[in-house]
Enzyme design. Sequence first.
Site, PDB file in Angstrom:
ATOM      1  N   GLN A  74       0.985  -1.121   0.025  1.00 31.15           N
ATOM      2  CA  GLN A  74      -0.018  -0.093   0.014  1.00 31.15           C
ATOM      3  C   GLN A  74       0.947   1.333  -0.020  1.00 31.15           C
ATOM      4  OE1 GLN A  74      -1.735   1.312   3.916  1.00 31.15           O
ATOM      5  NE2 GLN A  74      -3.678   1.093   2.770  1.00 31.15           N
ATOM      6  N   GLY A  75       0.858   2.114  -1.103  1.00 27.88           N
ATOM      7  CA  GLY A  75       1.618   3.289  -1.027  1.00 27.88           C
ATOM      8  C   GLY A  75       0.710   4.626  -0.760  1.00 27.88           C
ATOM      9  N   TYR A  76       0.655   4.671   0.554  1.00 27.10           N
ATOM     10  CA  TYR A  76      -0.326   6.017   0.884  1.00 27.10           C
ATOM     11  C   TYR A  76       0.780   7.122   1.504  1.00 27.10           C
ATOM     12  CZ  TYR A  76      -4.870   3.605   0.906  1.00 27.10           C
ATOM     13  OH  TYR A  76      -5.895   3.150   0.152  1.00 27.10           O
ATOM     14  N   SER A  77       1.300   6.771   2.695  1.00 26.21           N
ATOM     15  CA  SER A  77       2.291   7.801   3.341  1.00 26.21           C
ATOM     16  C   SER A  77       3.249   8.204   2.501  1.00 26.21           C
ATOM     17  CB  SER A  77       2.760   7.212   4.826  1.00 26.21           C
ATOM     18  OG  SER A  77       1.806   6.945   5.497  1.00 26.21           O
ATOM     19  N   GLU A  97     -10.859  -1.411   8.737  1.00 26.58           N
ATOM     20  CA  GLU A  97      -9.729  -1.296   9.488  1.00 26.58           C
ATOM     21  C   GLU A  97      -9.645  -0.875  10.901  1.00 26.58           C
ATOM     22  OE1 GLU A  97      -6.342   1.229   7.793  1.00 26.58           O
ATOM     23  OE2 GLU A  97      -4.998  -0.402   8.119  1.00 26.58           O
ATOM     24  N   ASN A 122      -3.321   7.781  17.212  1.00 30.91           N
ATOM     25  CA  ASN A 122      -4.279   8.023  18.434  1.00 30.91           C
ATOM     26  C   ASN A 122      -4.488   9.464  18.569  1.00 30.91           C
ATOM     27  OD1 ASN A 122      -4.122   5.296  18.689  1.00 30.91           O
ATOM     28  ND2 ASN A 122      -3.753   5.307  20.738  1.00 30.91           N
TER      29      ASN A 122
END
Lengths: 383, 383, 389, 389
Positions: free
Chosen positions: B123-126, B242, B367
């Site tokens: 997954q290439g998000y950040s 998620e 969080n």
Amino acid sequence: MTDWNAMDDEDFRQDVRRFFEQKYPEQLRYPLQRLRWAEIKGWYLTLAEKGWLAPNWPVEYGGMGLSPAKFLIFLEEQERWGVARTPDMGMTMVGPLLIKHGTDEQKAYYLPRILRGEHIWCQGYSEPNAGSDLASLKTSAIIDGDEFVINGQKTWTTLAQDATHIFMLVRTDPQSRKKQEGISFLLVDCASPGITVRPIANIAGHEEFCEVFFDNVRVPKENIVGEINQGWSIAKAMLSFERITLGSPKQSQYALGRLELLAHQRGILEDPVFLDKFTALQLDVADLASAYARFADVVRRGEALGPDVSLLKIWATETYARISNLMVEAAGAAGAMGGKIDFGAAQIDVLGNFYYARPAPIYGGTNEIQRNIIAKNVLGLPS
Amino acid sequence: MTDWNAMDDEDFRQDVRRFFEQKYPEQLRYPLQRLRWAEIKGWYLTLAEKGWLAPNWPVEYGGMGLSPAKFLIFLEEQERWGVARTPDMGMTMVGPLLIKHGTDEQKAYYLPRILRGEHIWCQGYSEPNAGSDLASLKTSAIIDGDEFVINGQKTWTTLAQDATHIFMLVRTDPQSRKKQEGISFLLVDCASPGITVRPIANIAGHEEFCEVFFDNVRVPKENIVGEINQGWSIAKAMLSFERITLGSPKQSQYALGRLELLAHQRGILEDPVFLDKFTALQLDVADLASAYARFADVVRRGEALGPDVSLLKIWATETYARISNLMVEAAGAAGAMGGKIDFGAAQIDVLGNFYYARPAPIYGGTNEIQRNIIAKNVLGLPS
Amino acid sequence: MNMNTMNESHVDRDDERRLLKDSVRAFVERTGGASRARALRRCSPGFDRSVWREFADLGWLAVTLPEAYGGLNLSLAEMAIIAEGLGGAVAPEPVIEAVSLAAGVLSHAGGPLAEAILPQVIAGTLIPALAWQESTGSYSPDAVATKVQTDSQGGLSLHGVKAFVPYAEASDGFVVSATDACGLVLFWVPASAAGVTLTHHRLATGASVGRVTFDHVPVTEDNRVASADTAARALGLAIEEATVLASAALVGLMSRVLDITVEYLKVRVQFGRPIGSFQALQHRAVDLYIQRELSNAALADAIKELSANGNSSSAHGAVSRAKARCSDAALLICREAVQMHGAIGFTDEYDLGLYLNRALVYSAWLGNSDHHRRRYATYWKDRAQGVAA
Amino acid sequence: MNMNTMNESHVDRDDERRLLKDSVRAFVERTGGASRARALRRCSPGFDRSVWREFADLGWLAVTLPEAYGGLNLSLAEMAIIAEGLGGAVAPEPVIEAVSLAAGVLSHAGGPLAEAILPQVIAGTLIPALAWQESTGSYSPDAVATKVQTDSQGGLSLHGVKAFVPYAEASDGFVVSATDACGLVLFWVPASAAGVTLTHHRLATGASVGRVTFDHVPVTEDNRVASADTAARALGLAIEEATVLASAALVGLMSRVLDITVEYLKVRVQFGRPIGSFQALQHRAVDLYIQRELSNAALADAIKELSANGNSSSAHGAVSRAKARCSDAALLICREAVQMHGAIGFTDEYDLGLYLNRALVYSAWLGNSDHHRRRYATYWKDRAQGVAA
């Protein structure tokens, strides 16, 4: 006249201690709440007579003229013996204020009357919509001829019902660009027509605070302290010393002693789980006392306290609160009983400590504000 | 073909349990870190062969077609037996994404290859400057003829070194007014020229994350999922499930079991001070499990989860962290030893749990972000 | 909703409970919520007898009692809805104390005294109290110093001092635990019996809690509620139920305090912004919200376990879990609410103090979180040993 | 500053200490700070012997040792400055372990072995280790299973297993605690002695910690460092001193971590703002700062008490207070630093992990906060009884 500062520290301490032990009324030691004038008046006058009402005022104004180091000893002994605060706003706030910023007439008129117990002062800072954000205060004082005309409301004014005078921050320039500008410092006689004082009971049932209402209250122009519209900077400078007294470990040390007694009476002092919690609090208090001593050294050297002193107030008040929480827990089934409770030979006011620990993190600048101060002025974090 | 949903819940659970117990490699149970492809490949192919790789995909696409209720049972049994996560981004993210938003060609090409274990997705998000603030991502994809040309960098890409493909969010319209607009969803073959993968070791010494660099990487235009510049809303919708899996109590329950074993071996399980701390954590975990069950019921009924589900992730990850802290404390002199340590008959990896508890409050939306979500969307507090 | 009609309706259980919840809320709103508690505190008997009669009319005093005595025979879940609703309004009436605990013991014990007394309780005409704890404050039903003595003529008398008896001053009679030669016994003693004296202490709420001295109070076999195992079972189960209901009341009150606080954060402006926009306060409020949700979850489990498994060790575990969480959460939320309000939160005229005081009372009553964590540990160790054996 | 010249100077003590502090800082900056620790970890012996020689040249290995052995006879306060400075750079050299603890025992015991060994320690040519804990991990110097046995010819041998010996693999010899018929004894055993075997375990930092087996190792009276009370006093005092110095190292490292974190909060931008402008993070950072200041205060007290009152119970109390606070604060600050950094804080290439690992090692070493809170309680109870008596 005694030159206190010339005395050896230990001799001075012994003198002060002896006086408190001999003269201070036993039944008034370690009160949880602030005492009312009727209760404390005798002690106030005893101090006045001794010439010890204003330990840190210069001798020329009738004070003891104590150096910072000697003054700290005086305060330490006062706390050690559980000597109650008198209505001391005259000594701690108004006196130093006038000595620094007052006119000769103001000094000549007010200072002796404070020392005689004739004038009892209260502090008019907070307003219903100006608590943490004190500078947004709205009570106005408009010049009309030779007088200011005050309209508005102050609140959380401690023991206003016992006071003869109020020193207050008022807005004298509603058009100022910044809210901190346009604020002035006024001295007001509580007997002035248009003033109404309404006591507010707190959750412990005591009337410690008041609301004070001002309805076209007229005050002579010469009652201003300092320049007009310069009140904010004067008020701010006066708060520095308060921050170290609010960070004293004495309240926590006293509460810890009561907790120990309670646990002993209930037979849980040897209980490992209780003991572990109690020990953690002992360490919190010991470290507080040690950190306090480091700041007290700064005062003793006559240096200015930095913004880091705010840590004392945070840690002192939150530690006191934790101790009082554990006291409720340790009291078990009796943890919800009001007033003094019999635990075997000892009588302990469990909830009194719990209640009085509540406002501690709020007054004198909430702990949120203190944390903001450290974040910005010590850690340099951005706004 | 079995109609799993027609089965009695308990029968289904027994079937799943039996399969895991019989087929899942014992030495891979409850791994602390994510397993590498070389370690987990065998199990991946076992699941593929059984047809159980994609429990919640519809049957027509090769999934088990489980209802939410049955899928939860499947997940529960997986966690109960300590079955490791496979490189499951293909199943959990790409599959559902394509089934909902993909073209027929995309579905026909990709889905079977995922199920055969031929395509492993990451997954290439950040990005380095787009972590909590994901929508500020900068990796660009510019249309050039029939292709997108990608330039930029992704980071914290889990196990990219094992992946054959990456699904990623890219900026296709740098001029968009809001940063959430102008983002698209692309499917990219990791073998494309111009892609460099650099693994990053974590403090436990494992290479779980990677940086992925894109230097003029050319991707066919048909690899876009959904409409151009609509990638953000698609990605957001995929995150909801998620949040409940990140709030599962299983990790904490397992760690609590290890802590109990450690304490038993060290002979401190009966120590009242330890027992008190341990009990508090037991209650924290029991209450977490119970809160989790309430949200699982919502999923089971097929209803959408509200923003309040964020509380699970906060409480689950912070409870796990507290358990791992106590594990270090309870290990005493051995609390700083790396790897598995002998405690009498048992071998326990004290620091492994401590290390793996660190990122838990960070990943899947920190969080702090989860608290912001509850503050705004549940409590309705103002910005 | 009048609960007396509840059994006859055909709506399903969830709907029934929703209606009951609405009915409690309507009552609370109609009668002024916390302001009623404010008006009644520090007075004797600390609650409103006309409201008590209204409760009787609504059937709220009959909920969990068996039909044999005129009760509705509904479950603990229904009673918890009432406790939570009344807790949210700091209603001062001793429903849990008198009905669930004291009448609960009679109901579980059964027999002629239950038959005689419970219909009066349901009608709201008799308020019983349970006198079980001694001045040590122990929560063990076995730690009883009060004795039943037999004189030379075979006459019985009750002798001892019971402490922590809530609303003793308003009670028409006491279910008293004591021991005789055979072990635990329960006796019914009318408040007016010779040799019964009361001293009062004020709780944080202003309500009174009694210390009841039984100075050789003559009793007969007619006063005997139960003995030995039956007595222990009845006493134990009623205490567990009351503990769960106290937890429910705590959930009600912490929810209300959280609402009040969140509302205050939205409207209170400082530095030109609502203080609820300050992130530090937002995150603290979220942590309180999480504690409330955990309390809800633990409470639901305790109701389920106790309803399903009665006086079992797994039920004890669930009850202790709920009481520990709810006590801690309620105190935390109330304390933090005062902090987040600033000075106004510390004033008597603002409602927070009423809630804080009630939280103090119900978190201490029947064992605070420290006590219940320890009890949970015992339950867990027993279970672990049971598994090992 | 070369400390060997320090005694001769006439500047006052505060200035001396400031110079020493600067000198340690200059060393750390010159040698690359944490990057040196990164390069050396997981290698053997886990530190740099050329740096060790440099320490010897600077006089840092001689600070607290008596002039009789060639030491500088300075106070614990000076040594704490070195420990704090090296802690702030996670310097891996075992100064506290070898010099303050192991050589410290020899120095306090005195005698021919001290005379023979300490000059070599000061010169940096001999590295001793203290082997005192057994595999139970007990911190009581009396809890010794290792024995000195006498064979039929009157020959002595040492038999037992010592655990948790830091840097055992780099040590030239061990000061070993054991018991003989008369009680506690301390023996000096060269690492090369027959019957001595080592096994290693890696600590969180990558440094090794040894388990040293003494399998009937022949010793003579010449190996005897001390016996009975002298042995107990020397061992006890050196452990107290090392505990204070470990606290100082923790203060050094927590300060550095706090600095790194505050700096990161200022430069890391998310949502268009430096994250240090978010109030929730600001307040968390302030709470860490407060813990650092409390650690400083507790450490200063411990140095003062131990210097003034030696192996007394009030010194034990102050030492335990410092170690408990510093251990907890260091772990808290490191954990929170990782959280506040987000993912990058969890990467191996960022320095935080080095500090977190060192915090784990020094907070566990010589007793973690749990141990020292309990010890403080013992001290306090003893004092309370002393006062009562």
